[in-house]
Design a protein around this motif. Structure first.
Motif, PDB file in Angstrom:
ATOM      1  N   UNK A  66      68.743  25.765   7.683  1.00 17.21           N
ATOM      2  CA  UNK A  66      68.263  24.426   7.353  1.00 17.21           C
ATOM      3  C   UNK A  66      66.749  24.495   7.043  1.00 17.21           C
ATOM      4  N   UNK A  67      66.004  25.182   7.914  1.00 22.54           N
ATOM      5  CA  UNK A  67      64.548  25.311   7.729  1.00 22.54           C
ATOM      6  C   UNK A  67      64.227  26.084   6.444  1.00 22.54           C
ATOM      7  N   UNK A  68      65.009  27.132   6.182  1.00 18.96           N
ATOM      8  CA  UNK A  68      64.770  27.943   4.969  1.00 18.96           C
ATOM      9  C   UNK A  68      64.945  27.089   3.708  1.00 18.96           C
ATOM     10  N   UNK A  69      66.032  26.355   3.640  1.00 18.17           N
ATOM     11  CA  UNK A  69      66.289  25.542   2.438  1.00 18.17           C
ATOM     12  C   UNK A  69      65.269  24.399   2.352  1.00 18.17           C
ATOM     13  N   UNK A  70      64.982  23.795   3.499  1.00 16.08           N
ATOM     14  CA  UNK A  70      64.026  22.687   3.495  1.00 16.08           C
ATOM     15  C   UNK A  70      62.602  23.141   3.173  1.00 16.08           C
ATOM     16  N   UNK A  71      62.303  24.412   3.386  1.00 20.60           N
ATOM     17  CA  UNK A  71      60.962  24.899   3.034  1.00 20.60           C
ATOM     18  C   UNK A  71      60.803  24.911   1.517  1.00 20.60           C
TER      19      UNK A  71
END
Ligand code: ACO
Length: 183
Positions: free
Chosen positions: A19-24
């Motif tokens: 989630x954090x990777x895509x949201x970055x």
């Protein structure tokens, strides 16, 4: 170290990191992103993650494309910012194509991009006509466009002020390139 591509739903411990990777790259609410990732399953949609040991390097989502048999639509391809330019993106796509072919019996991949055309071109993707992600494509029939003369009634606007002009700065045009690859 081994690099593996695995379905996210079989490794739920990577949900938040993913989630954090895509949201970055593409900012969205954590809740909405998690909900979308939690929809991953053996049937499309499927989220795949690239792992180097226990480190999350990348993600790709395969979505259904009902209008084209034995196909999928690839979305949200992303490699961790600090790991780009090292060949992992190419590896992610090569492993994704293998997964599509061997595990899902998919024979054609579609995607759309704005800015990464060169990357996909190197991997053998070619530009194509836009495809619809929704519903079954039944083709366009002559009657879809014909309007019977009896059904046209003139609308005469009386005392209706003209709408205000739209400020040019508010118009956002996004032109995406659709690409495909036969597997
Ligand atoms: N244009 C032209 N060539 C490119 C581009 C580009 N935008 N990006 C990479 N390349 C080239 C590289 O130079 C390399 O060439 P080489 O083989 O001659 O050395 C080759 O493509 C492969 O590069 P990799 O190192 O495998 O790619 P990387 O690991 O950097 O991953 C990716 C590429 C996934 C696009 C990464 O840059 C990224 O995550 N970008 C941000 C998110 C993004 O834009 N994703 C794509 C959205 S479109 C979609 O999801 C369908």
């Amino acid at each position: 170290m081994d690099l593996v591509l695995v379905p996210l739903h079989k490794y739920p411990e990577y949900l938040q990191k993913c989630c954090d990777l895509i949201n970055s790259e593409w900012k969205r609410s954590n809740t909405a992103r998690l909900r979308s990732l939690e929809a991953s399953s053996d049937k499309l949609p499927t989220s795949l993650i690239l792992l180097k040991g226990d480190i999350l390097l990348g993600h790709v989502k395969l979505s259904p494309l009902p209008s084209v048999p034995n196909s999928c639509f690839v979305e949200s391809v992303v490699i961790d910012n600090s790991e780009r330019g090292k060949g992992y993106g190419s590896l992610l796509m090569a492993k994704t194509e293998d997964y599509c072919r061997k595990t899902m019996n998919i024979s054609v991949i579609y995607l759309s991009t704005k800015g990464q055309e060169g990357f996909y071109c190197k991997l053998g993707y070619i530009e194509c006509m836009p495809v619809s992600l929704y519903g079954e494509f039944k083709g366009i029939r002559q009657n879809d466009f014909s309007i019977s003369k009896q059904t046209i009634k003139p609308v005469i606007a009386k005392n209706v002020p003209a709408p205000p002009p739209v400020p040019v700065n508010n118009i956002k045009v996004t032109i995406k390139t659709y690409m495909k690859k036969d597997l």
